[in-house]
Design an enzyme around this catalytic site. Structure first.
Site, PDB file in Angstrom:
ATOM      1  N   ASP A   1       0.855  -1.185   0.000  1.00  8.99           N
ATOM      2  CA  ASP A   1       0.000   0.000   0.000  1.00  8.99           C
ATOM      3  C   ASP A   1       0.892   1.237   0.000  1.00  8.99           C
ATOM      4  OD1 ASP A   1       0.927   0.242   2.614  1.00  8.99           O
ATOM      5  OD2 ASP A   1      -1.052   0.146   3.542  1.00  8.99           O
TER       6      ASP A   1
ATOM      7  N   CYS B   1       2.864  -3.281   4.243  1.00  8.57           N
ATOM      8  CA  CYS B   1       1.981  -2.170   4.618  1.00  8.57           C
ATOM      9  C   CYS B   1       2.622  -1.518   5.840  1.00  8.57           C
ATOM     10  CB  CYS B   1       0.542  -2.635   4.859  1.00  8.57           C
ATOM     11  SG  CYS B   1       0.284  -3.707   6.284  1.00  8.57           S
TER      12      CYS B   1
ATOM     13  N   THR C   1       2.233  -2.137   9.180  1.00  6.28           N
ATOM     14  CA  THR C   1       2.687  -3.132  10.162  1.00  6.28           C
ATOM     15  C   THR C   1       2.882  -4.520   9.566  1.00  6.28           C
ATOM     16  OG1 THR C   1       0.435  -3.769  10.767  1.00  6.28           O
ATOM     17  CG2 THR C   1       1.461  -1.966  12.045  1.00  6.28           C
TER      18      THR C   1
ATOM     19  N   HIS D   1       8.843 -24.688   8.685  1.00  5.84           N
ATOM     20  CA  HIS D   1       7.833 -25.433   9.441  1.00  5.84           C
ATOM     21  C   HIS D   1       6.411 -25.262   8.915  1.00  5.84           C
ATOM     22  CE1 HIS D   1      10.485 -25.660  13.312  1.00  5.84           C
ATOM     23  NE2 HIS D   1      11.127 -26.052  12.221  1.00  5.84           N
TER      24      HIS D   1
ATOM     25  N   HIS E   1       6.128 -31.614   9.957  1.00  2.19           N
ATOM     26  CA  HIS E   1       5.502 -30.335   9.611  1.00  2.19           C
ATOM     27  C   HIS E   1       4.484 -30.498   8.476  1.00  2.19           C
ATOM     28  CE1 HIS E   1       8.451 -28.613  12.242  1.00  2.19           C
ATOM     29  NE2 HIS E   1       9.427 -29.104  11.509  1.00  2.19           N
TER      30      HIS E   1
END
Length: 149
Positions: free
Chosen positions: A9, A66, A68, A99, A134
């Site tokens: 963004d 973005c 965060t 994993h 996994h």
């Protein structure tokens, strides 16, 4: 040649050109899904474009930025088959690939600076899914994703 879809963004645009240059220096082809300016925009559009590119096989994986990394990763994770992770340090990025077989990396330009962002990207790109115990967990995630609850 590896091919990665990229989206951000307006807040992620701050790191965009430097991260794209870093990817290209590593010999990675980039599919740029925007944004293409620092003008205010909404991250769900770019998360959707990158997730759809990964699902369609246009790119093998994706990177999103973005403020965060949280909102853009939540949006990407709404798409079946996408396992997006938001990371603020390299160790989690590496383990998310090993994993959880993540196929989209997200981080925040308000959380990490350029050099740390490059370290996160490199740790994520250089890691490979380990399979084994996994694999069962990743399959369980897929089963939950497709369940009609």
């Amino acid at each position: 040649m590896r091919r990665i879809a990229f989206g951000c963004d307006h807040v992620g645009f701050i790191l965009k050109e430097d991260i794209l240059a870093h990817l290209r220096a590593r010999g990675i082809e980039v599919v740029d899904k925007g944004t293409w300016s620092p003008e205010r925009t909404d991250y769900p559009h770019f998360a959707s474009a990158v997730a759809q590119a990964v699902i369609a096989g246009e790119a093998e994986s994706g990177i999103l930025i973005c403020g965060t990394g949280v909102g853009i990763s939540i949006t990407a994770n709404k798409f079946p088959g996408i396992r997006a992770v938001v990371c603020s340090e390299p160790y989690s990025a590496q383990l998310s690939r090993q994993h959880n077989d993540t196929n989209i990396l997200a981080f925040g330009s308000r959380v990490v600076g350029l050099e740390l962002a490059k370290m996160i990207v490199d740790a994520w790109l250089d890691a490979a899914f380990e399979g084994g115990r996994h694999q069962t967990r990743v399959e369980a995630i897929g089963a939950i994703e497709h369940a009609r609850i």
